[in-house]
Design a protein around this motif. Structure first.
Motif, PDB file in Angstrom:
ATOM      1  N   GLU A 191       0.415  -1.132   0.662  1.00  0.00           N
ATOM      2  CA  GLU A 191       0.052  -0.086   0.070  1.00  0.00           C
ATOM      3  C   GLU A 191       0.818   1.409  -0.241  1.00  0.00           C
ATOM      4  O   GLU A 191       2.008   0.902   0.705  1.00  0.00           O
ATOM      5  CB  GLU A 191      -1.285  -0.279   1.299  1.00  0.00           C
ATOM      6  N   SER A 192       0.392   2.597  -0.012  1.00  0.00           N
ATOM      7  CA  SER A 192       0.973   3.978  -0.188  1.00  0.00           C
ATOM      8  C   SER A 192       0.823   4.499   1.314  1.00  0.00           C
ATOM      9  O   SER A 192       0.094   3.558   2.135  1.00  0.00           O
ATOM     10  CB  SER A 192       0.680   4.538  -0.259  1.00  0.00           C
ATOM     11  N   TRP A 193       1.749   4.323   2.211  1.00  0.00           N
ATOM     12  CA  TRP A 193       2.192   4.645   3.599  1.00  0.00           C
ATOM     13  C   TRP A 193       2.296   6.073   4.242  1.00  0.00           C
ATOM     14  O   TRP A 193       2.815   6.786   2.924  1.00  0.00           O
ATOM     15  CB  TRP A 193       3.407   4.000   4.131  1.00  0.00           C
ATOM     16  N   VAL A 194       1.785   6.404   5.501  1.00  0.00           N
ATOM     17  CA  VAL A 194       1.964   7.319   5.940  1.00  0.00           C
ATOM     18  C   VAL A 194       2.641   7.208   7.252  1.00  0.00           C
ATOM     19  O   VAL A 194       1.898   6.677   7.609  1.00  0.00           O
ATOM     20  CB  VAL A 194       0.733   8.073   6.319  1.00  0.00           C
ATOM     21  N   ASP A 195       3.625   8.501   7.164  1.00  0.00           N
ATOM     22  CA  ASP A 195       3.862   7.842   8.650  1.00  0.00           C
ATOM     23  C   ASP A 195       4.852   9.286   9.014  1.00  0.00           C
ATOM     24  O   ASP A 195       4.879  10.178   8.322  1.00  0.00           O
ATOM     25  CB  ASP A 195       5.068   6.197   8.431  1.00  0.00           C
ATOM     26  N   LEU A 215      10.055  -6.486   4.992  1.00  0.00           N
ATOM     27  CA  LEU A 215       9.275  -5.991   3.936  1.00  0.00           C
ATOM     28  C   LEU A 215       9.557  -4.933   4.212  1.00  0.00           C
ATOM     29  O   LEU A 215       9.947  -4.116   4.721  1.00  0.00           O
ATOM     30  CB  LEU A 215       8.099  -5.881   5.075  1.00  0.00           C
ATOM     31  N   THR A 216       9.487  -4.085   2.792  1.00  0.00           N
ATOM     32  CA  THR A 216       9.470  -2.917   2.421  1.00  0.00           C
ATOM     33  C   THR A 216       7.996  -1.863   2.071  1.00  0.00           C
ATOM     34  O   THR A 216       7.342  -2.597   2.000  1.00  0.00           O
ATOM     35  CB  THR A 216      10.163  -2.467   0.892  1.00  0.00           C
ATOM     36  N   ARG A 217       8.432  -0.677   2.097  1.00  0.00           N
ATOM     37  CA  ARG A 217       7.234  -0.083   1.668  1.00  0.00           C
ATOM     38  C   ARG A 217       7.311   1.364   1.131  1.00  0.00           C
ATOM     39  O   ARG A 217       8.772   1.965   1.318  1.00  0.00           O
ATOM     40  CB  ARG A 217       6.333   0.587   3.357  1.00  0.00           C
ATOM     41  N   ARG A 218       6.101   1.853   0.950  1.00  0.00           N
ATOM     42  CA  ARG A 218       5.884   3.378  -0.288  1.00  0.00           C
ATOM     43  C   ARG A 218       6.131   4.089   0.635  1.00  0.00           C
ATOM     44  O   ARG A 218       4.657   4.026   0.884  1.00  0.00           O
ATOM     45  CB  ARG A 218       5.896   3.189  -1.645  1.00  0.00           C
ATOM     46  N   LEU A 219       6.721   5.509   1.567  1.00  0.00           N
ATOM     47  CA  LEU A 219       6.099   6.678   2.006  1.00  0.00           C
ATOM     48  C   LEU A 219       5.815   7.347   1.045  1.00  0.00           C
ATOM     49  O   LEU A 219       6.369   8.313   0.160  1.00  0.00           O
ATOM     50  CB  LEU A 219       6.956   6.734   2.788  1.00  0.00           C
ATOM     51  N   LEU A 226       2.715  12.739  15.161  1.00  0.00           N
ATOM     52  CA  LEU A 226       2.079  12.179  15.238  1.00  0.00           C
ATOM     53  C   LEU A 226       0.955  11.997  14.106  1.00  0.00           C
ATOM     54  O   LEU A 226      -0.169  11.167  14.287  1.00  0.00           O
ATOM     55  CB  LEU A 226       3.216  11.192  16.024  1.00  0.00           C
ATOM     56  N   PRO A 227       0.233  12.717  15.064  1.00  0.00           N
ATOM     57  CA  PRO A 227      -2.002  13.574  15.101  1.00  0.00           C
ATOM     58  C   PRO A 227      -1.377  13.518  13.774  1.00  0.00           C
ATOM     59  O   PRO A 227      -3.181  13.022  13.508  1.00  0.00           O
ATOM     60  CB  PRO A 227      -1.605  13.996  16.312  1.00  0.00           C
ATOM     61  N   SER A 228      -1.060  13.690  13.488  1.00  0.00           N
ATOM     62  CA  SER A 228      -1.189  14.259  11.792  1.00  0.00           C
ATOM     63  C   SER A 228      -1.619  13.442  10.962  1.00  0.00           C
ATOM     64  O   SER A 228      -2.333  13.141   9.945  1.00  0.00           O
ATOM     65  CB  SER A 228      -0.114  15.100  11.184  1.00  0.00           C
ATOM     66  N   GLY A 231      -5.455  12.145   9.542  1.00  0.00           N
ATOM     67  CA  GLY A 231      -5.540  12.686   9.027  1.00  0.00           C
ATOM     68  C   GLY A 231      -5.760  12.766   7.540  1.00  0.00           C
ATOM     69  O   GLY A 231      -6.357  13.048   6.324  1.00  0.00           O
ATOM     70  N   PHE A 232      -4.048  12.229   7.139  1.00  0.00           N
ATOM     71  CA  PHE A 232      -3.920  12.270   5.758  1.00  0.00           C
ATOM     72  C   PHE A 232      -4.219  10.869   5.770  1.00  0.00           C
ATOM     73  O   PHE A 232      -4.815  10.091   4.372  1.00  0.00           O
ATOM     74  CB  PHE A 232      -2.306  12.225   5.751  1.00  0.00           C
ATOM     75  N   VAL A 233      -4.667   9.537   6.008  1.00  0.00           N
ATOM     76  CA  VAL A 233      -5.147   8.286   6.173  1.00  0.00           C
ATOM     77  C   VAL A 233      -6.599   8.946   5.913  1.00  0.00           C
ATOM     78  O   VAL A 233      -7.195   7.734   5.156  1.00  0.00           O
ATOM     79  CB  VAL A 233      -5.110   7.647   6.752  1.00  0.00           C
ATOM     80  N   ALA A 234      -7.303   9.552   6.757  1.00  0.00           N
ATOM     81  CA  ALA A 234      -9.179   9.395   7.053  1.00  0.00           C
ATOM     82  C   ALA A 234      -9.154  10.136   5.226  1.00  0.00           C
ATOM     83  O   ALA A 234      -9.878   9.746   5.141  1.00  0.00           O
ATOM     84  CB  ALA A 234      -9.119  10.961   8.208  1.00  0.00           C
ATOM     85  N   ALA A 235      -8.547  10.820   4.410  1.00  0.00           N
ATOM     86  CA  ALA A 235      -8.007  11.603   3.584  1.00  0.00           C
ATOM     87  C   ALA A 235      -8.027  10.257   2.344  1.00  0.00           C
ATOM     88  O   ALA A 235      -8.112  10.708   1.018  1.00  0.00           O
ATOM     89  CB  ALA A 235      -7.936  12.944   3.231  1.00  0.00           C
ATOM     90  N   GLY A 236      -7.751   9.321   2.817  1.00  0.00           N
ATOM     91  CA  GLY A 236      -7.898   8.031   1.732  1.00  0.00           C
ATOM     92  C   GLY A 236      -6.446   8.234   1.310  1.00  0.00           C
ATOM     93  O   GLY A 236      -5.840   7.812  -0.043  1.00  0.00           O
ATOM     94  N   VAL A 237      -5.328   9.364   1.819  1.00  0.00           N
ATOM     95  CA  VAL A 237      -4.099   8.641   0.993  1.00  0.00           C
ATOM     96  C   VAL A 237      -2.823   7.833   1.075  1.00  0.00           C
ATOM     97  O   VAL A 237      -2.393   7.116   0.059  1.00  0.00           O
ATOM     98  CB  VAL A 237      -3.399  10.341   2.058  1.00  0.00           C
ATOM     99  N   GLY A 238      -3.432   7.065   2.334  1.00  0.00           N
ATOM    100  CA  GLY A 238      -2.644   5.946   1.919  1.00  0.00           C
ATOM    101  C   GLY A 238      -3.281   5.247   3.514  1.00  0.00           C
ATOM    102  O   GLY A 238      -4.060   5.876   4.530  1.00  0.00           O
ATOM    103  N   VAL A 239      -2.057   4.045   4.330  1.00  0.00           N
ATOM    104  CA  VAL A 239      -2.340   3.295   5.238  1.00  0.00           C
ATOM    105  C   VAL A 239      -1.161   3.902   6.465  1.00  0.00           C
ATOM    106  O   VAL A 239      -0.158   4.485   5.640  1.00  0.00           O
ATOM    107  CB  VAL A 239      -2.359   2.041   4.831  1.00  0.00           C
TER     108      VAL A 239
END
Length: 301
Positions: A191-195, A215-219, A226-228, A231-239
């Protein structure tokens, strides 16, 4: 000997930069430069090698630095003893904290502490590099205490546990995994990731765990706190995979929280200080208040 000149020397040695030292001491750069020249004349030695690009301690400076630090500690202890005789806490306490993360009722702790100890100068600072930056701030003497959440405890620091939190997965409400009772990290890897940015304790721990599992991921988004992430996950940007405490008290509106089948070890938050440094009475009082607030927060979860 003027203790202010000793403090300037120790601060410059920590920063190896006169401008940053002046900012820490809240005086002008010219004041610090003049103070250093005066101190060197008084001691009869050159303390730093200066070039247009760098500043390093001379052998004489390296030999004198521990004695200068001990002198400042003795002066602080003298003030501590004086405040003890009056029954009132005095002095300065600098606390390094995370940006925009309510691990505990920190505003309440600060307000209560300042109300009970008005003669203590309590200052809070945050690092844009999370725990990694706060760890460096401790080493350089920029703060007396700091919240830390790194997986390894450095040998030169003492970290007292405060709170711990398991990691959970966050996915958008319409995600294919939103209805699952549990999810594996391998199911999220593509998946696309947010971190958070590199250097934050949760990111360090998760990166290490993913690497250990091959495992590797795509940020696609790296946030400054951290709290931000929510919002990005809720907007559908990533997991995302975050400590559950990051969802409090704001919650996870627009996201679905899914327990992890194979998540990293719990994210552990502690209160760090330099090993061997004796805390002032004021600092010890703040530690006790923070520990009580952490215990209350853990009991409420």
């Amino acid at each position: 000997m003027d203790v202010r000149l000793v403090e300037q020397f120790v601060t410059i040695a920590a920063e190896l930069n006169v401008t940053r030292a002046a900012e820490r001491l809240m005086v002008s750069q010219s004041t610090v430069s003049a103070g250093l020249r005066r101190f060197e004349r008084e001691l009869g030695v050159t303390l730093f090698v200066r070039t247009t690009r760098s500043m390093t301690l001379t052998p004489a400076g390296e030999r004198l630095l521990p004695a200068a630090e001990a002198l400042l500690a003795s002066a602080a202890h003298l003030h501590d003893l004086a405040s003890e005789s009056t029954g009132r806490l005095r002095g300065r306490v600098r606390l390094g904290t995370f940006a925009a993360l309510d691990l505990l009722d920190l505003p309440g702790v600060v307000a209560s502490f300042r109300g009970r100890h008005p003669q203590v100068d309590l200052a809070l600072t945050a690092s844009p590099r999370g725990s990694t930056g706060l760890e460096e701030d401790l080493r350089r003497g920029r703060v007396d205490l700091a919240f830390l959440a790194l997986p390894d405890q450095p040998s030169d620091l003492t970290v007292e546990p405060l709170l711990s939190s398991p990691f959970v997965a966050l996915v958008p409400g319409d995600h294919r995994l939103a209805g699952r009772s549990r999810v594996g990290l391998d199911e999220l890897a593509d998946e696309s990731w947010v971190d958070t940015a590199a250097g934050f304790g949760n990111r360090v721990l998760l990166d290490r765990h993913l690497a250990g599992r091959g495992l590797t991921r795509r940020l696609v988004v790296e946030t400054g706190d951290l709290p931000s992430v929510t919002g990005f996950v809720a907007a559908g940007v990533g997991v995302a995979v975050v400590p559950a405490v990051a969802l409090l008290p704001a919650g996870s509106d627009g996201c679905v929280v899914v327990p992890l089948a194979d998540g990293p070890p719990d994210w552990r938050i502690g209160l760090g200080r330099r090993r061997g440094v004796v805390l002032s009475r004021a600092a010890r009082a703040l530690v006790a208040d923070l520990q009580a607030a952490a215990a209350a927060s853990a009991a409420a979860c």
